[in-house]
Design a protein around this motif. Structure first.
Motif, PDB file in Angstrom:
ATOM      1  N   ARG A  41       0.838  -1.211   0.000  1.00  0.00           N
ATOM      2  CA  ARG A  41       0.000   0.000   0.000  1.00  0.00           C
ATOM      3  C   ARG A  41       0.871   1.260   0.000  1.00  0.00           C
ATOM      4  NH1 ARG A  41      -3.900  -2.900   3.912  1.00  0.00           N
ATOM      5  NH2 ARG A  41      -5.545  -3.449   2.426  1.00  0.00           N
ATOM      6  N   GLY A  42       1.882   1.274   0.846  1.00  0.00           N
ATOM      7  CA  GLY A  42       2.787   2.427   0.878  1.00  0.00           C
ATOM      8  C   GLY A  42       3.467   2.622  -0.464  1.00  0.00           C
ATOM      9  N   PHE A  43       3.851   1.534  -1.109  1.00  0.00           N
ATOM     10  CA  PHE A  43       4.514   1.572  -2.405  1.00  0.00           C
ATOM     11  C   PHE A  43       3.609   2.201  -3.465  1.00  0.00           C
ATOM     12  CE2 PHE A  43       5.954  -0.083  -6.442  1.00  0.00           C
ATOM     13  CZ  PHE A  43       7.333  -0.103  -6.330  1.00  0.00           C
ATOM     14  N   VAL A  44       2.396   1.665  -3.588  1.00  0.00           N
ATOM     15  CA  VAL A  44       1.470   2.135  -4.625  1.00  0.00           C
ATOM     16  C   VAL A  44       1.043   3.582  -4.350  1.00  0.00           C
ATOM     17  CG1 VAL A  44      -0.785   1.733  -5.714  1.00  0.00           C
ATOM     18  CG2 VAL A  44       0.713  -0.210  -5.191  1.00  0.00           C
ATOM     19  N   GLU A  45       0.804   3.913  -3.092  1.00  0.00           N
ATOM     20  CA  GLU A  45       0.447   5.295  -2.743  1.00  0.00           C
ATOM     21  C   GLU A  45       1.575   6.267  -3.095  1.00  0.00           C
ATOM     22  OE1 GLU A  45      -0.568   5.028   1.390  1.00  0.00           O
ATOM     23  OE2 GLU A  45      -2.468   4.000   0.979  1.00  0.00           O
ATOM     24  N   PHE A  49      -0.970   6.878  -6.434  1.00  0.00           N
ATOM     25  CA  PHE A  49      -2.355   6.401  -6.434  1.00  0.00           C
ATOM     26  C   PHE A  49      -3.100   6.974  -5.242  1.00  0.00           C
ATOM     27  CE2 PHE A  49      -5.797   3.311  -5.872  1.00  0.00           C
ATOM     28  CZ  PHE A  49      -6.330   3.361  -7.142  1.00  0.00           C
ATOM     29  N   ALA A  50      -4.233   7.605  -5.505  1.00  0.00           N
ATOM     30  CA  ALA A  50      -4.976   8.312  -4.465  1.00  0.00           C
ATOM     31  C   ALA A  50      -6.114   7.488  -3.870  1.00  0.00           C
ATOM     32  CB  ALA A  50      -5.538   9.615  -5.021  1.00  0.00           C
ATOM     33  N   GLY A  51      -6.483   6.376  -4.489  1.00  0.00           N
ATOM     34  CA  GLY A  51      -7.599   5.571  -4.006  1.00  0.00           C
ATOM     35  C   GLY A  51      -7.178   4.529  -2.993  1.00  0.00           C
ATOM     36  N   GLU A  52      -8.109   3.639  -2.701  1.00  0.00           N
ATOM     37  CA  GLU A  52      -7.836   2.530  -1.792  1.00  0.00           C
ATOM     38  C   GLU A  52      -6.957   1.503  -2.508  1.00  0.00           C
ATOM     39  OE1 GLU A  52     -10.154  -1.130   0.442  1.00  0.00           O
ATOM     40  OE2 GLU A  52     -11.317   0.536  -0.342  1.00  0.00           O
ATOM     41  N   VAL A  53      -6.000   0.949  -1.794  1.00  0.00           N
ATOM     42  CA  VAL A  53      -5.126  -0.093  -2.337  1.00  0.00           C
ATOM     43  C   VAL A  53      -5.486  -1.393  -1.614  1.00  0.00           C
ATOM     44  CG1 VAL A  53      -2.752  -0.855  -2.692  1.00  0.00           C
ATOM     45  CG2 VAL A  53      -3.298   1.587  -2.784  1.00  0.00           C
TER      46      VAL A  53
END
Length: 146
Positions: A41-45, A49-53
């Motif tokens: 989640r930290g990686f994708v954010e 990415f602003a949505g839910e992971v």
């Protein structure tokens, strides 16, 4: 490395995202609840990415593409695979050419995991997590955790 809480685990993901490149494979191992999805989640954010992971446990692969992220990334969860040969059906070799592969449960791949993959293991350690890594040569200069 000791990670005191989920925020510290997500921060490692953010740090990895800051140096990741298309074609990288990051393999996340550890028991259930060890923090693999939190790191992802930290990686994708951090890639924007602003949505839910969510965890890709049921869909196996969640792709994140430009413009939602600055680099394309596939978040992959192989926990539910019955046989390593099922990995072939996911098209990971082709995707890897221009995408970062962030793989939870890479041990389900058997011997199919690429030799140049960054391998991270997370283990529960009291109320925190213990991170150990096998850093391949392609990551030596970029490894953000010292």
């Amino acid at each position: 490395m000791f990670l005191a809480d989920e925020a510290a685990t997500k921060n490692v993901g953010r740090r990895l995202a800051s140096v990741a490149r298309a074609g990288d494979v990051i393999a996340l191992s550890g028991q259930l609840g060890a923090g693999k999805t939190g790191l992802a989640r930290g990686f994708v954010e951090a890639l924007g990415f602003a949505g839910e992971v969510p965890s890709p446990s049921f869909g196996l692969v969640i792709p994140y593409d430009v413009p939602d992220v600055r680099l394309p990334v596939w978040h992959i969860d192989l926990y539910r695979l019955d046989d390593p040969s099922q990995v072939d059906e996911l098209g990971l070799d082709d995707a890897r050419m221009d995408t970062i592969l962030l793989i939870e449960w890479p041990e389900q791949m058997g011997d199919r995991l690429w030799q140049d993959a960054l391998r991270i293991d997370l283990a529960v350690d009291g109320t925190g997590r213990r991170l150990t890594a096998q850093v391949p040569p392609s990551w030596n200069e970029r490894w953000p955790i010292r």
